[in-house]
Write a protein that holds these residues in place. Structure first.
Motif, PDB file in Angstrom:
ATOM      1  N   LEU A 198       0.011  -9.713   1.064  1.00 50.64           N
ATOM      2  CA  LEU A 198      -0.728  -9.901  -0.233  1.00 50.64           C
ATOM      3  C   LEU A 198      -1.452  -8.799  -0.793  1.00 50.64           C
ATOM      4  CD1 LEU A 198      -2.164 -13.604   0.580  1.00 50.64           C
ATOM      5  CD2 LEU A 198      -0.533 -13.139  -0.882  1.00 50.64           C
ATOM      6  N   LYS A 199      -2.062  -8.045   0.297  1.00 43.98           N
ATOM      7  CA  LYS A 199      -2.644  -6.783  -0.243  1.00 43.98           C
ATOM      8  C   LYS A 199      -1.842  -5.756  -1.049  1.00 43.98           C
ATOM      9  CE  LYS A 199      -6.648  -6.551   3.158  1.00 43.98           C
ATOM     10  NZ  LYS A 199      -7.042  -6.151   4.324  1.00 43.98           N
ATOM     11  N   ALA A 200      -0.707  -5.754  -0.359  1.00 42.69           N
ATOM     12  CA  ALA A 200       0.266  -4.856  -0.845  1.00 42.69           C
ATOM     13  C   ALA A 200       0.766  -5.309  -2.084  1.00 42.69           C
ATOM     14  CB  ALA A 200       1.399  -4.532   0.133  1.00 42.69           C
ATOM     15  N   LEU A 201       0.934  -6.441  -2.300  1.00 41.01           N
ATOM     16  CA  LEU A 201       1.429  -7.097  -3.437  1.00 41.01           C
ATOM     17  C   LEU A 201       0.395  -7.071  -4.723  1.00 41.01           C
ATOM     18  CD1 LEU A 201       3.626  -8.887  -4.959  1.00 41.01           C
ATOM     19  CD2 LEU A 201       2.187 -10.996  -4.121  1.00 41.01           C
TER      20      LEU A 201
ATOM     21  N   ALA B 100       6.409  -2.710  -1.478  1.00 38.49           N
ATOM     22  CA  ALA B 100       7.135  -2.441  -0.141  1.00 38.49           C
ATOM     23  C   ALA B 100       6.340  -0.924   0.230  1.00 38.49           C
ATOM     24  CB  ALA B 100       8.680  -2.161  -0.413  1.00 38.49           C
ATOM     25  N   LEU B 101       6.007  -0.066  -0.473  1.00 35.93           N
ATOM     26  CA  LEU B 101       5.640   1.189   0.077  1.00 35.93           C
ATOM     27  C   LEU B 101       4.169   0.980   0.631  1.00 35.93           C
ATOM     28  CD1 LEU B 101       6.310   4.170  -0.245  1.00 35.93           C
ATOM     29  CD2 LEU B 101       5.037   4.322  -2.066  1.00 35.93           C
ATOM     30  N   PHE B 102       3.269   0.126   0.020  1.00 34.26           N
ATOM     31  CA  PHE B 102       1.966  -0.158   0.574  1.00 34.26           C
ATOM     32  C   PHE B 102       1.931  -0.964   1.805  1.00 34.26           C
ATOM     33  CE2 PHE B 102       0.002   0.864  -3.922  1.00 34.26           C
ATOM     34  CZ  PHE B 102      -0.868   1.921  -3.213  1.00 34.26           C
ATOM     35  N   TYR B 103       2.958  -2.080   1.722  1.00 35.51           N
ATOM     36  CA  TYR B 103       2.976  -2.775   2.965  1.00 35.51           C
ATOM     37  C   TYR B 103       3.472  -2.106   4.362  1.00 35.51           C
ATOM     38  CZ  TYR B 103       4.145  -6.382   6.404  1.00 35.51           C
ATOM     39  OH  TYR B 103       4.281  -7.227   7.246  1.00 35.51           O
ATOM     40  N   PHE B 104       4.547  -1.275   4.326  1.00 33.41           N
ATOM     41  CA  PHE B 104       5.021  -0.657   5.454  1.00 33.41           C
ATOM     42  C   PHE B 104       4.166   0.578   5.499  1.00 33.41           C
ATOM     43  CE2 PHE B 104       8.716  -3.016   4.055  1.00 33.41           C
ATOM     44  CZ  PHE B 104       9.195  -3.580   5.225  1.00 33.41           C
ATOM     45  N   LYS B 105       3.493   1.190   4.697  1.00 35.01           N
ATOM     46  CA  LYS B 105       2.792   2.405   4.840  1.00 35.01           C
ATOM     47  C   LYS B 105       1.287   2.219   5.109  1.00 35.01           C
ATOM     48  CE  LYS B 105       5.961   5.640   4.665  1.00 35.01           C
ATOM     49  NZ  LYS B 105       6.181   6.528   5.725  1.00 35.01           N
ATOM     50  N   LYS B 106       0.673   1.318   4.763  1.00 35.83           N
ATOM     51  CA  LYS B 106      -0.768   0.958   5.055  1.00 35.83           C
ATOM     52  C   LYS B 106      -1.048  -0.390   5.393  1.00 35.83           C
ATOM     53  CE  LYS B 106      -5.003   1.400   2.277  1.00 35.83           C
ATOM     54  NZ  LYS B 106      -5.490   2.066   3.427  1.00 35.83           N
ATOM     55  N   PHE B 107      -0.368  -1.376   4.930  1.00 39.43           N
ATOM     56  CA  PHE B 107      -0.812  -2.742   5.194  1.00 39.43           C
ATOM     57  C   PHE B 107      -0.387  -3.593   6.290  1.00 39.43           C
ATOM     58  CE2 PHE B 107      -2.393  -2.152   0.849  1.00 39.43           C
ATOM     59  CZ  PHE B 107      -3.836  -2.081   1.058  1.00 39.43           C
ATOM     60  N   ARG B 108       0.730  -3.079   6.963  1.00 34.89           N
ATOM     61  CA  ARG B 108       1.622  -3.693   8.208  1.00 34.89           C
ATOM     62  C   ARG B 108       0.821  -3.835   9.021  1.00 34.89           C
ATOM     63  NH1 ARG B 108       7.393  -2.605  10.298  1.00 34.89           N
ATOM     64  NH2 ARG B 108       6.519  -0.578  10.553  1.00 34.89           N
ATOM     65  N   PRO B 109       0.278  -4.910   9.773  1.00 33.16           N
ATOM     66  CA  PRO B 109      -0.871  -4.731  10.884  1.00 33.16           C
ATOM     67  C   PRO B 109      -0.192  -4.165  12.227  1.00 33.16           C
ATOM     68  CG  PRO B 109       0.003  -7.105  10.606  1.00 33.16           C
ATOM     69  CD  PRO B 109       0.836  -6.399   9.295  1.00 33.16           C
TER      70      PRO B 109
ATOM     71  N   ARG C 232      -8.785 -11.805   4.010  1.00 34.21           N
ATOM     72  CA  ARG C 232      -9.626 -10.984   3.223  1.00 34.21           C
ATOM     73  C   ARG C 232      -8.865 -10.069   2.125  1.00 34.21           C
ATOM     74  NH1 ARG C 232     -11.518  -7.423   7.169  1.00 34.21           N
ATOM     75  NH2 ARG C 232     -13.143  -6.622   5.548  1.00 34.21           N
ATOM     76  N   LEU C 233      -9.193 -10.406   1.145  1.00 33.89           N
ATOM     77  CA  LEU C 233      -8.656  -9.750  -0.129  1.00 33.89           C
ATOM     78  C   LEU C 233      -9.697  -9.259  -0.894  1.00 33.89           C
ATOM     79  CD1 LEU C 233      -5.634 -12.254  -0.909  1.00 33.89           C
ATOM     80  CD2 LEU C 233      -5.500 -10.226   0.283  1.00 33.89           C
ATOM     81  N   SER C 234      -9.540  -8.019  -1.551  1.00 34.24           N
ATOM     82  CA  SER C 234     -10.465  -7.404  -2.261  1.00 34.24           C
ATOM     83  C   SER C 234     -10.578  -7.905  -3.703  1.00 34.24           C
ATOM     84  CB  SER C 234     -10.191  -5.880  -2.457  1.00 34.24           C
ATOM     85  OG  SER C 234     -11.057  -5.485  -3.526  1.00 34.24           O
ATOM     86  N   LYS C 235     -11.760  -8.550  -3.871  1.00 31.77           N
ATOM     87  CA  LYS C 235     -12.022  -9.220  -5.363  1.00 31.77           C
ATOM     88  C   LYS C 235     -11.725  -8.155  -6.399  1.00 31.77           C
ATOM     89  CE  LYS C 235     -15.128 -12.586  -3.566  1.00 31.77           C
ATOM     90  NZ  LYS C 235     -16.611 -13.056  -3.561  1.00 31.77           N
ATOM     91  N   LEU C 236     -12.215  -6.911  -6.068  1.00 31.89           N
ATOM     92  CA  LEU C 236     -11.980  -5.952  -7.163  1.00 31.89           C
ATOM     93  C   LEU C 236     -10.633  -5.425  -7.500  1.00 31.89           C
ATOM     94  CD1 LEU C 236     -13.883  -3.733  -8.741  1.00 31.89           C
ATOM     95  CD2 LEU C 236     -13.341  -1.969  -6.781  1.00 31.89           C
TER      96      LEU C 236
END
Lengths: 376, 376
Positions: free
Chosen positions: A20-23, A65-74, A128-132
């Motif tokens: 969701l964050k990556a999305l 995809a980039l954000f998920y695999f590079k940053k947000f994948r737990p 936890r998703l950033s409201k901003l």
């Protein structure tokens, strides 16, 4: 450490959060791309509806995809930290760090951590998703969708294209240029000597009129070109003005007693040139080729006139005038300058207007009126 | 190598220690726990409190509970270093030959109670420096090793400052913890008076001996500390330096001199003991935060502004914890620990037992917030 295996219970929830964050970030980039493409196509008056939508979708998918695999994948450590926040007092972080340690204390620590971990349900982990970030995504979505709609409507002709729109909204400030006609010694500019003209417009027509004893030599900008075929025209209308303009109407004195035989005048000019030497004096005018032609080559010009079949007086008859030989634009009659051909041209235009039952344009009327004032 | 037996022994002995100390001491649980932690971690303790709050009694009880020789040195202005360390005296043998014979001072014991330490001159105070750090005493060029375990438990009165000599920084730094001994609350006071009406004698019995204590220290040392927790603890220490790269805003404003590296060592050593006493096999942020007050409060030197504004070291430590917590995103971790159902049942059982036998308090499960900041 395989996070999926050890923290299986929490992995899917935190993976969902990561996705969701990556999305959200992907949507921000996607809508931004859609906005840019839609704006560009709108400005280019090109139907960019589907292009902008496709660009938005492609960028959003790629960035997600980039954000998920590079940053947000737990990772194991991230999951451990998140679960530890539920009051596990850093048991899981320590456990992940002690991976591979087979000491008794590490085993006990792992056992203790896993015991505590069993008490924590996955649903206890709040997403936890950033409201901003969500706010940014909403803003960019509004911009992207709006711009795509605009480019779609512009393509279908419902609204104007980007260039037209901007011209309407932000019109260019008018640019004016000064057009100045200055009469040198021996004449005057008839009407409209000083004008202020909008960029690209035409200047009002002007007429250079020589004083008694002078003849019109030419316009300064034309004379500077030294064109041997230049035929001075006292009437001038500058078109498509793109810069300020200052033009001098140059006049030359007419030699007294030289009327009639152009050949005589030519003979008289020769010694005069030799006497002056520097060629700067008004009397040097014959040496520049133009006036020389008027004086020395009068017979040839007479022939041309004859061939052209211009109406009016015979060249020989002009010889008794105030000076100079016959020229189409320089005819002296009873001490006054007479622009017959020009008048005829204006009259012809005036006749056309009258034949068409149209009113004479004011500038044309003014010129004709002024002309007749002069000859009166 | 730590074994299951070590862990179980540690747990049992901790329970016994607190149980026995509870027989002599009413209330003051934070102080008791802090003192025991420091003793297990191998550090010296400075107890600060007004007269009559049980400082000396606590130290005597510790000697009994740990079954260790105990010496009391009453620090006075005329006390000389030799009175503490011992000295060489001339003795004559049977043949009448004289020789020097070392007469050990009271420092040659396992537990030293340095009562009202700030009443002795700096010269005498400094006689303790070597003993406290290296656990050796050098007299007349001869170094003598002190018996292990060796602790100095010093007391000082914060009120009566006339005729006292504040401890120098070097001496302060050698105390692992500085514990503030508060006045007992009403309920505790009632119990104290009731108990002492019966007998003033200390009734605590030995719960372990010196070897057990050393073994407990070894066991506690094996407790792992996660990298992030270690970094957090060291950042706290570094943040006390007003000119350091990690300087906190509070330190920049109120601190003249920050904590030494000994503070970092003390923080981790004591946090390990605290974690193991809590039945955990890892150090948590909460452990570090709780121990930051007694570890740091005597190691930071306040500046004039802090003194003028009546800002105490505990206030500064609190600000530093908040600031560093936010910076390293640790604040979210330091929530109340998760209590399992089993622990709740155990706690309830313990409470019932306490109610039945008020004199025999148990400290089976140390609680959070044992080292609350000292109020202004």
């Amino acid at each position: 450490m395989d996070a999926k295996k050890i923290f299986e219970k929490y992995y899917s929830r935190l993976a969902l959060e990561g996705f969701l964050k990556a999305l959200i970030l992907g949507l921000i980039f996607g809508f931004a791309a859609e906005f840019i493409v839609a704006f560009a196509t709108w400005m280019a008056s090109y139907n960019g509806l589907w292009i902008s939508i496709a660009a938005g979708v492609a960028v959003a998918a790629g960035m997600t995809a980039l954000f998920y695999f590079k940053k947000f994948r737990p990772t194991a450590k991230q999951i451990a930290k998140r679960v530890d926040r539920l009051g596990l007092e850093e048991r899981l972080i320590t456990m992940t760090e002690l991976e591979g340690d087979d000491s008794y204390i590490a085993l006990r620590q792992r056992e203790d951590a896993q015991k505590k971990m069993r008490e924590v349900e996955a649903k206890e982990i709040k997403l936890r998703l950033s409201k901003l970030a969500i706010a940014f995504a909403a803003v960019f979505m509004a911009l992207g969708v709006s711009m795509t709609t605009v480019t779609g409507l512009a393509a279908s002709g419902e609204i104007s294209g980007g260039d037209d729109f901007f011209e309407q909204v932000f019109p260019e400030p008018p640019v004016y240029f000064e057009v100045t006609y200055i009469a040198d010694e021996g004449g005057e500019i008839l009407e409209n000597a000083d004008q202020v003209v909008l960029k690209g417009d035409d200047a009002l027509p002007v007429l250079a009129v020589a004083d008694e004893g002078y003849m019109f030599k030419g316009w300064s900008d034309e004379l500077e070109k030294n064109d041997p075929d230049y035929v001075p025209d006292p009437a001038r209308t500058d078109t498509n003005i793109q810069e300020s303009l200052t033009v001098h109407a140059e006049f030359a004195p007419v030699q007294e007693g030289n009327g009639g035989g152009g050949g005589q005048s030519g003979e008289n000019d020769k010694p005069q040139d030799e006497q002056d030497g520097d060629g700067d004096q008004p009397n040097d005018a014959p040496s520049d080729g133009q006036s020389g032609g008027q004086n020395g080559d009068s017979q040839q010009q007479e022939g041309q006139q004859g061939q052209d079949g211009q109406p009016g007086q015979e060249p020989g008859q002009d010889g008794d005038g105030a000076g100079g030989s016959y020229q189409e634009n320089n005819q002296i009659w009873d001490g006054e300058t007479y622009y017959r051909a020009l008048l005829e041209e204006y009259l012809k235009k005036a006749q056309e207007y009258l034949e068409n039952n149209q009113d004479l344009p004011p500038e044309l009327r003014d010129i004709i009126d002024a002309y007749f004032d002069i000859i009166e | 190598m730590v074994t299951e037996a070590n862990i179980e022994k540690f747990s049992k002995q901790c329970k016994d220690i607190f149980e026995q100390l509870g027989r002599d001491m009413i209330g003051q649980k934070d102080v008791i726990e802090g003192t025991v932690i420091a003793m297990i971690a191998g550090g010296n303790v400075l107890l600060e409190g007004v007269p009559g709050v049980g400082k000396t009694r606590l130290v005597r009880s510790l000697g009994r509970v740990f079954n260790l020789p105990f010496s009391r040195i009453q620090f006075t202005p005329d006390l000389m270093p030799a009175d503490v360390t011992g000295t060489n005296i001339i003795v004559k043998d049977e043949n009448g030959n004289s020789s020097f014979d070392f007469q050990p001072g009271p420092i040659f014991s396992n537990i030293i109670l340095a009562d009202e330490i700030n009443r002795a001159t700096p010269k005498t105070q400094s006689a303790l420096l070597e003993a406290m750090q290296e656990h050796t005493v050098t007299v007349m060029g001869v170094s003598r090793k002190l018996k292990e375990p060796f602790f100095v438990l010093a007391t000082q009165n914060p009120i009566e400052q006339d005729g006292t000599y504040p401890l120098p920084e070097a001496q302060m730094d050698r105390f692992m913890l500085k514990l503030i001994v508060p006045n007992p609350g009403l309920e505790d006071l009632l119990q104290i008076v009731n108990m002492t009406q019966v007998t003033m004698a200390e009734v605590a019995e030995a719960a372990c001996n010196g070897d057990d204590l050393l073994e407990m220290r070894k066991t506690a040392n094996q407790i792992p500390v996660a990298d992030e927790v270690m970094r957090y603890a060291m950042t706290l220490c570094a943040a006390t330096h007003p000119d350091g790269e990690c300087a906190s805003e509070a330190a920049k404003k109120y601190v003249r001199l920050g904590a030494s590296p000994r503070a970092g060592q003390a923080l981790i050593s004591t946090a390990k003991v605290k974690a193991l006493m809590a039945g955990r096999f890892n150090v948590s942020y909460g452990d570090v935060n709780d121990l930051a007050y007694p570890v740091l409060r005597h190691r930071i030197k306040m500046n004039f502004e802090a003194i003028a504004e009546r800002v105490s070291p505990d206030d500064v430590i609190k600000l530093i914890i908040e600031e560093v917590g936010k910076k390293l995103k640790v604040s979210a971790f330091t929530k109340a620990p998760r209590v399992s159902k089993e622990e709740i049942v155990e706690e309830e059982a313990g409470t019932e037992q306490e109610q039945a036998e008020p004199a025999e308090e148990t400290s089976e499960k140390p609680r959070r917030g044992l080292f609350k900041k000292k109020s202004k």
